[in-house]
Design a protein around this motif. Structure first.
Motif, PDB file in Angstrom:
ATOM      1  N   ALA A 175       0.961  -1.159  -0.122  1.00 62.06           N
ATOM      2  CA  ALA A 175       0.024  -0.035   0.004  1.00 62.06           C
ATOM      3  C   ALA A 175       0.833   1.165  -0.044  1.00 62.06           C
ATOM      4  CB  ALA A 175      -0.732   0.041   1.146  1.00 62.06           C
ATOM      5  N   GLU A 176       1.927   1.416   0.709  1.00 62.39           N
ATOM      6  CA  GLU A 176       2.783   2.306   0.886  1.00 62.39           C
ATOM      7  C   GLU A 176       3.598   2.546  -0.402  1.00 62.39           C
ATOM      8  OE1 GLU A 176       3.350   2.656   5.587  1.00 62.39           O
ATOM      9  OE2 GLU A 176       4.751   1.393   4.498  1.00 62.39           O
ATOM     10  N   HIS A 177       3.899   1.385  -0.785  1.00 62.78           N
ATOM     11  CA  HIS A 177       4.618   1.536  -2.352  1.00 62.78           C
ATOM     12  C   HIS A 177       3.787   2.253  -3.217  1.00 62.78           C
ATOM     13  CE1 HIS A 177       7.585   0.729  -5.605  1.00 62.78           C
ATOM     14  NE2 HIS A 177       6.557  -0.002  -6.201  1.00 62.78           N
ATOM     15  N   ALA A 178       2.510   1.772  -3.303  1.00 63.78           N
ATOM     16  CA  ALA A 178       1.451   2.078  -4.263  1.00 63.78           C
ATOM     17  C   ALA A 178       1.240   3.605  -4.028  1.00 63.78           C
ATOM     18  CB  ALA A 178       0.137   1.386  -4.280  1.00 63.78           C
ATOM     19  N   LEU A 179       1.288   4.342  -2.968  1.00 65.68           N
ATOM     20  CA  LEU A 179       0.743   5.487  -2.710  1.00 65.68           C
ATOM     21  C   LEU A 179       2.236   6.642  -2.637  1.00 65.68           C
ATOM     22  CD1 LEU A 179      -1.360   5.024   0.477  1.00 65.68           C
ATOM     23  CD2 LEU A 179      -2.102   6.097  -1.832  1.00 65.68           C
ATOM     24  N   GLY A 180       3.281   5.790  -2.507  1.00 67.48           N
ATOM     25  CA  GLY A 180       4.819   6.726  -2.551  1.00 67.48           C
ATOM     26  C   GLY A 180       4.950   7.152  -1.170  1.00 67.48           C
ATOM     27  N   ILE A 181       4.266   6.620  -0.141  1.00 69.90           N
ATOM     28  CA  ILE A 181       4.481   7.372   1.180  1.00 69.90           C
ATOM     29  C   ILE A 181       4.435   6.389   2.269  1.00 69.90           C
ATOM     30  CG2 ILE A 181       3.546   9.693   0.622  1.00 69.90           C
ATOM     31  CD1 ILE A 181       1.088   8.478   2.190  1.00 69.90           C
ATOM     32  N   ARG A 182       4.820   6.683   3.293  1.00 73.25           N
ATOM     33  CA  ARG A 182       4.587   5.736   4.628  1.00 73.25           C
ATOM     34  C   ARG A 182       3.448   6.150   5.179  1.00 73.25           C
ATOM     35  NH1 ARG A 182       6.833   6.329   9.768  1.00 73.25           N
ATOM     36  NH2 ARG A 182       7.944   7.890   9.381  1.00 73.25           N
ATOM     37  N   LEU A 183       2.532   5.639   5.660  1.00 73.57           N
ATOM     38  CA  LEU A 183       1.170   5.783   6.176  1.00 73.57           C
ATOM     39  C   LEU A 183       1.522   5.875   7.813  1.00 73.57           C
ATOM     40  CD1 LEU A 183      -0.998   3.523   4.283  1.00 73.57           C
ATOM     41  CD2 LEU A 183      -1.082   5.970   4.181  1.00 73.57           C
ATOM     42  N   PRO A 184       0.691   6.853   8.411  1.00 69.73           N
ATOM     43  CA  PRO A 184       0.653   7.139   9.969  1.00 69.73           C
ATOM     44  C   PRO A 184       0.343   5.656  10.738  1.00 69.73           C
ATOM     45  CG  PRO A 184      -0.582   8.651   8.794  1.00 69.73           C
ATOM     46  CD  PRO A 184      -0.281   7.622   7.635  1.00 69.73           C
TER      47      PRO A 184
ATOM     48  N   ASP B  22       2.593  26.097   0.010  1.00 66.58           N
ATOM     49  CA  ASP B  22       3.857  25.864  -0.151  1.00 66.58           C
ATOM     50  C   ASP B  22       4.418  24.558  -1.054  1.00 66.58           C
ATOM     51  OD1 ASP B  22       4.371  27.646   1.895  1.00 66.58           O
ATOM     52  OD2 ASP B  22       4.215  26.311   3.789  1.00 66.58           O
ATOM     53  N   GLU B  23       5.655  24.850  -1.569  1.00 68.30           N
ATOM     54  CA  GLU B  23       6.306  23.626  -2.432  1.00 68.30           C
ATOM     55  C   GLU B  23       6.257  22.401  -1.793  1.00 68.30           C
ATOM     56  OE1 GLU B  23       7.597  22.478  -6.018  1.00 68.30           O
ATOM     57  OE2 GLU B  23       7.275  24.637  -5.554  1.00 68.30           O
ATOM     58  N   GLY B  24       5.790  21.455  -2.435  1.00 72.80           N
ATOM     59  CA  GLY B  24       5.845  20.095  -2.183  1.00 72.80           C
ATOM     60  C   GLY B  24       4.628  19.644  -1.033  1.00 72.80           C
ATOM     61  N   VAL B  25       3.846  20.357  -0.480  1.00 73.87           N
ATOM     62  CA  VAL B  25       2.728  20.199   0.112  1.00 73.87           C
ATOM     63  C   VAL B  25       1.687  19.472  -0.616  1.00 73.87           C
ATOM     64  CG1 VAL B  25       1.054  20.806   1.736  1.00 73.87           C
ATOM     65  CG2 VAL B  25       3.090  22.073   1.756  1.00 73.87           C
TER      66      VAL B  25
ATOM     67  N   GLY C   8       9.242  16.277   4.481  1.00 74.82           N
ATOM     68  CA  GLY C   8      10.038  16.156   5.646  1.00 74.82           C
ATOM     69  C   GLY C   8       9.312  15.879   6.827  1.00 74.82           C
ATOM     70  N   ARG C   9       7.959  16.095   6.966  1.00 80.07           N
ATOM     71  CA  ARG C   9       7.420  15.834   8.309  1.00 80.07           C
ATOM     72  C   ARG C   9       7.111  14.297   8.475  1.00 80.07           C
ATOM     73  NH1 ARG C   9       4.157  20.551   9.906  1.00 80.07           N
ATOM     74  NH2 ARG C   9       5.613  22.211   9.967  1.00 80.07           N
ATOM     75  N   ASP C  10       7.131  13.893   9.411  1.00 77.64           N
ATOM     76  CA  ASP C  10       6.874  12.557   9.755  1.00 77.64           C
ATOM     77  C   ASP C  10       5.346  12.140   9.990  1.00 77.64           C
ATOM     78  OD1 ASP C  10       8.083   9.771  11.221  1.00 77.64           O
ATOM     79  OD2 ASP C  10       6.263  10.438  12.523  1.00 77.64           O
ATOM     80  N   PRO C  11       4.989  10.924   9.220  1.00 78.04           N
ATOM     81  CA  PRO C  11       3.604  10.683   9.231  1.00 78.04           C
ATOM     82  C   PRO C  11       2.865  10.809  10.610  1.00 78.04           C
ATOM     83  CG  PRO C  11       4.684   9.171   7.834  1.00 78.04           C
ATOM     84  CD  PRO C  11       5.862  10.126   8.817  1.00 78.04           C
ATOM     85  N   GLU C  12       3.424  10.607  11.501  1.00 83.62           N
ATOM     86  CA  GLU C  12       2.719  10.710  12.828  1.00 83.62           C
ATOM     87  C   GLU C  12       2.124  12.061  13.280  1.00 83.62           C
ATOM     88  OE1 GLU C  12       2.134   7.803  13.272  1.00 83.62           O
ATOM     89  OE2 GLU C  12       3.852   7.082  12.040  1.00 83.62           O
TER      90      GLU C  12
END
Length: 177
Positions: free
Chosen positions: A26-35, A94-97, A118-122
Motif C-alpha cells: 500500500a505504501e509503495h503504491a502511494l509513494g509514502i509511509r502511512l501513519p 507551499d512547495e511539495g505540500v 520532511g514531516r513524519d507521518p505521525e
C-alpha cells in the motif's frame, strides 16, 4: 494501543476479526509511509462507516468504492484540475505540500491528511473539503484523534453534517458490494 484508538474502542466495539494488511504494498503504491495510528485503525476496524455518515478508506478495501489507493489516484487528479479554477487553501500553497484522502462522507465531503515535505507521518494533520465547494477546514489532529474527537462531540466542523455524530453511535465494517 494509541490513546485515540483506545477512545474509539470505548465508544464502538471493534469487529471480532482484525484485518491484516500488506502495508508495504500500500505504501509503495502511494509513494509514502502511512501513519501508525491509521494502520492501527484499519487493523482494528477495517474500512468502515461511522454513524451512517463518515467512511474510513482502506487500502485493498473489500468494497472497491472505499479503496484508499483508488481514492488517492482520483482525488489527486481532481484537485489538480480544481486548482486551475479555484484558489488553493493557504495550507497547500507551499512547495511539495500535498493531501491524501483517508475518509469521505455520504454527502461527498473529503477528509485528507495534510502532508508537508520532511514531516513524519505521525505529525500529519487533517484537512476537510466540502462537497462540490471551495471551503476547507484544517484541524491540528491525527486522523484517529480527529475521528475520536468528532464522535465524542469535542470537535465540531462547519463543513461536516450537523447530524454527525449521532446521539447513539452506529458502526459497520465495509464488505464486498
Amino acid at each position: 494501543m494509541n490513546s485515540s484508538i483506545g477512545e474509539l474502542t470505548e465508544l464502538i466495539q471493534p469487529p471480532s476479526v482484525r484485518r491484516d494488511k500488506d502495508w508495504a504494498s500500500a505504501e509503495h503504491a502511494l509513494g509514502i509511509r502511512l501513519p501508525a495510528d491509521y494502520k492501527e485503525l484499519i487493523e482494528t476496524y477495517g474500512g468502515s462507516n461511522w454513524d451512517d455518515y463518515l467512511y474510513v478508506l482502506e487500502p485493498g478495501c473489500p468494497n472497491d468504492n472505499y479503496d484508499l489507493i483508488e481514492w488517492e489516484d482520483q482525488q489527486a487528479e481532481a484537485l489538480e484540475g480544481l486548482w486551475e479554477f479555484e484558489k488553493k487553501p493557504a495550507e497547500l500553497e507551499d512547495e511539495g505540500v500535498r493531501v491524501i484522502p483517508w475518509a469521505t462522507t455520504d454527502n461527498g465531503e473529503c477528509l485528507y491528511w495534510l502532508i508537508r515535505p520532511g514531516r513524519d507521518p505521525e505529525s500529519w494533520t487533517v484537512m476537510v473539503n466540502e462537497a462540490r465547494g471551495e471551503r476547507w477546514e484544517h484541524f491540528p489532529h491525527t486522523c484517529t484523534r480527529f475521528l475520536a474527537s468528532a464522535l465524542t462531540g469535542d470537535l465540531r466542523s462547519n463543513i461536516l453534517s450537523s447530524r454527525f455524530p449521532l446521539p447513539v453511535h452506529e458502526f459497520r465494517q465495509l464488505h464486498v458490494m
